[in-house]
Design a protein around this motif. Sequence first.
Motif, PDB file in Angstrom:
ATOM      1  N   ARG A 130       0.836  -1.208   0.000  1.00  0.00           N
ATOM      2  CA  ARG A 130       0.000   0.000   0.000  1.00  0.00           C
ATOM      3  C   ARG A 130       0.865   1.248   0.000  1.00  0.00           C
ATOM      4  NH1 ARG A 130      -4.690   0.955   4.236  1.00  0.00           N
ATOM      5  NH2 ARG A 130      -5.334   2.454   2.646  1.00  0.00           N
ATOM      6  N   ARG A 131       1.876   1.228   0.857  1.00  0.00           N
ATOM      7  CA  ARG A 131       2.726   2.421   0.961  1.00  0.00           C
ATOM      8  C   ARG A 131       3.508   2.652  -0.328  1.00  0.00           C
ATOM      9  NH1 ARG A 131       5.049   5.900   5.747  1.00  0.00           N
ATOM     10  NH2 ARG A 131       6.281   7.295   4.466  1.00  0.00           N
ATOM     11  N   ALA A 132       4.045   1.578  -0.911  1.00  0.00           N
ATOM     12  CA  ALA A 132       4.825   1.723  -2.150  1.00  0.00           C
ATOM     13  C   ALA A 132       3.945   2.239  -3.293  1.00  0.00           C
ATOM     14  CB  ALA A 132       5.466   0.390  -2.525  1.00  0.00           C
ATOM     15  N   ASP A 133       2.720   1.780  -3.354  1.00  0.00           N
ATOM     16  CA  ASP A 133       1.807   2.276  -4.394  1.00  0.00           C
ATOM     17  C   ASP A 133       1.668   3.797  -4.309  1.00  0.00           C
ATOM     18  OD1 ASP A 133       1.333  -0.220  -5.405  1.00  0.00           O
ATOM     19  OD2 ASP A 133      -0.642  -0.475  -4.484  1.00  0.00           O
ATOM     20  N   ASP A 134       1.434   4.269  -3.091  1.00  0.00           N
ATOM     21  CA  ASP A 134       1.289   5.713  -2.909  1.00  0.00           C
ATOM     22  C   ASP A 134       2.604   6.443  -3.196  1.00  0.00           C
ATOM     23  OD1 ASP A 134      -0.343   8.070  -1.702  1.00  0.00           O
ATOM     24  OD2 ASP A 134       1.589   8.145  -0.670  1.00  0.00           O
ATOM     25  N   PHE A 135       3.689   5.845  -2.747  1.00  0.00           N
ATOM     26  CA  PHE A 135       5.002   6.460  -2.965  1.00  0.00           C
ATOM     27  C   PHE A 135       5.271   6.654  -4.459  1.00  0.00           C
ATOM     28  CE2 PHE A 135       9.561   5.993  -3.857  1.00  0.00           C
ATOM     29  CZ  PHE A 135      10.056   7.058  -3.135  1.00  0.00           C
ATOM     30  N   LEU A 136       5.013   5.608  -5.235  1.00  0.00           N
ATOM     31  CA  LEU A 136       5.344   5.677  -6.659  1.00  0.00           C
ATOM     32  C   LEU A 136       4.351   6.548  -7.434  1.00  0.00           C
ATOM     33  CD1 LEU A 136       6.444   1.974  -7.207  1.00  0.00           C
ATOM     34  CD2 LEU A 136       7.908   4.015  -7.033  1.00  0.00           C
ATOM     35  N   LYS A 137       3.136   6.598  -6.937  1.00  0.00           N
ATOM     36  CA  LYS A 137       2.115   7.385  -7.637  1.00  0.00           C
ATOM     37  C   LYS A 137       2.216   8.870  -7.272  1.00  0.00           C
ATOM     38  CE  LYS A 137      -2.863   7.859  -7.901  1.00  0.00           C
ATOM     39  NZ  LYS A 137      -3.925   7.735  -6.904  1.00  0.00           N
ATOM     40  N   SER A 138       2.443   9.161  -5.981  1.00  0.00           N
ATOM     41  CA  SER A 138       2.360  10.552  -5.525  1.00  0.00           C
ATOM     42  C   SER A 138       3.682  11.135  -5.040  1.00  0.00           C
ATOM     43  CB  SER A 138       1.353  10.657  -4.365  1.00  0.00           C
ATOM     44  OG  SER A 138       0.090  10.223  -4.780  1.00  0.00           O
ATOM     45  N   ARG A 139       4.279  10.467  -4.089  1.00  0.00           N
ATOM     46  CA  ARG A 139       5.396  11.086  -3.381  1.00  0.00           C
ATOM     47  C   ARG A 139       6.664  11.215  -4.230  1.00  0.00           C
ATOM     48  NH1 ARG A 139       3.912  14.233   0.267  1.00  0.00           N
ATOM     49  NH2 ARG A 139       5.805  13.959   1.502  1.00  0.00           N
ATOM     50  N   ALA A 140       7.100  10.122  -4.845  1.00  0.00           N
ATOM     51  CA  ALA A 140       8.332  10.200  -5.643  1.00  0.00           C
ATOM     52  C   ALA A 140       8.190  11.228  -6.773  1.00  0.00           C
ATOM     53  CB  ALA A 140       8.707   8.815  -6.176  1.00  0.00           C
ATOM     54  N   PRO A 141       7.074  11.198  -7.531  1.00  0.00           N
ATOM     55  CA  PRO A 141       6.942  12.243  -8.576  1.00  0.00           C
ATOM     56  C   PRO A 141       6.935  13.660  -8.012  1.00  0.00           C
ATOM     57  CG  PRO A 141       5.374  10.458  -8.972  1.00  0.00           C
ATOM     58  CD  PRO A 141       5.988  10.205  -7.612  1.00  0.00           C
ATOM     59  N   LYS A 142       6.344  13.842  -6.818  1.00  0.00           N
ATOM     60  CA  LYS A 142       6.300  15.190  -6.238  1.00  0.00           C
ATOM     61  C   LYS A 142       7.704  15.675  -5.865  1.00  0.00           C
ATOM     62  CE  LYS A 142       4.377  17.957  -2.520  1.00  0.00           C
ATOM     63  NZ  LYS A 142       3.464  18.121  -1.404  1.00  0.00           N
TER      64      LYS A 142
END
Lengths: 237, 237
Positions: A130-142
């Motif tokens: 769950r965390r990696a999904d959010d990381f790759l979708k939102s956090r890393a691109p930001k």
Amino acid sequence: MSYELYYWPSIQGRGEFIRLALETAGADYVDVARTEGGMPKMMTLMQGGGPRPPFAPPFLQDGPLLIAQVANILLHLGPKLGLAPSDEAGRLWTHQLQLTVADLLVEVHDTHHPIASGLYYEDQKPESKRRADDFLKSRAPKFLGWFETVLSRNPGGSRHLVGGALTYADLSLFQMIEGLRYAFPRAMKRIEADIPRVAALRDSVAALPKLKAYLASPRRIPFNEQGIFRRYPELEG
Amino acid sequence: MSYELYYWPSIQGRGEFIRLALETAGADYVDVARTEGGMPKMMTLMQGGGPRPPFAPPFLQDGPLLIAQVANILLHLGPKLGLAPSDEAGRLWTHQLQLTVADLLVEVHDTHHPIASGLYYEDQKPESKRRADDFLKSRAPKFLGWFETVLSRNPGGSRHLVGGALTYADLSLFQMIEGLRYAFPRAMKRIEADIPRVAALRDSVAALPKLKAYLASPRRIPFNEQGIFRRYPELEG
């Protein structure tokens, strides 16, 4: 006198940001815990009775100074190694970039340890997904998009993060991209489409002669699944 | 000229560490986003086209300098406000303490947001419970125990973290204890049994006249469940 770097001997981890600065500058240093008897020496400095004990590795002994926290070590080393601007405003800005790399790094770590750093990845796999999904979708691109913006607005040109010369922040962003490519090769292909300046910075840093020699040497520990950047293919599924 | 602090107007959050330093020093400052028209001004500085854009609040405008990242702002402000030692080694050590407070703060935040900062707490409650259990059992005692050790070994005495005078690190540790007491009142009673020097430091900071006046004023935003320290009783069950 040599700098003495103290860090876990089998991973790149947080210590690698210091190694990259020392190597790129051609500085004389000892990676203490990787020498014979080095691990006990490191543990003694951490658990001994010194007046300013490090909370955790990495830490650096520079003469009488014992300094911990990656960003703090680089704040100290940057000017000495010729990897920081000479003006105060530029030094604060370089440090600010490093602190933002550090923030991103915590989020990378937590993609495989969202519940507890003291538990195994295997004990927190659904949460990691769950965390990696959010990381790759939102956090890393930001985060990476912000570094792209910084490069695009740098009055000194987009070849460096700060002014017209190499700083430790460039080296740290290089390491971040290397690590993310190792951990999330497929996702990074997609993400990097939007950060061409960051990708170009990674390439120009990789081509620096001293750094290139380091990366090809046995001193560069390969990425592995004990470090911060880990390749668990199920996390980018 | 006044310092201009930019931070979210309805929470203590990370901005509070800056507010505490400015208030304790009696500095002239404007908490911009809490003034009329302040929020758009903050968003413009973040999203506008400046050459050194902040990644996130808080940030500080000090004349021509725009500085982000809490620890970086305090690194800059500390000497100007008389809240940092005058020697370089002492400044690095104070900064190191602040960076460790920052690391702990991320772990506090993740007790209610272990999966994604962009999701509601309600969408990650089981994971929060697991993470908070580990935090209260392992991480908080480890961090706070380290600060206790630092106080016990300070050659200047255990009334301060650095030498014999107040620094911004003392103020930040005060805020950490206040926040943890708010979020985890029962667990903190247990944890504080082992950190008497930290608890005493909290008390002596709370008694500083300027800080005491600030805490009693409307400028001190109450803790609430939009901030970093949140009271969700189920997390310490």
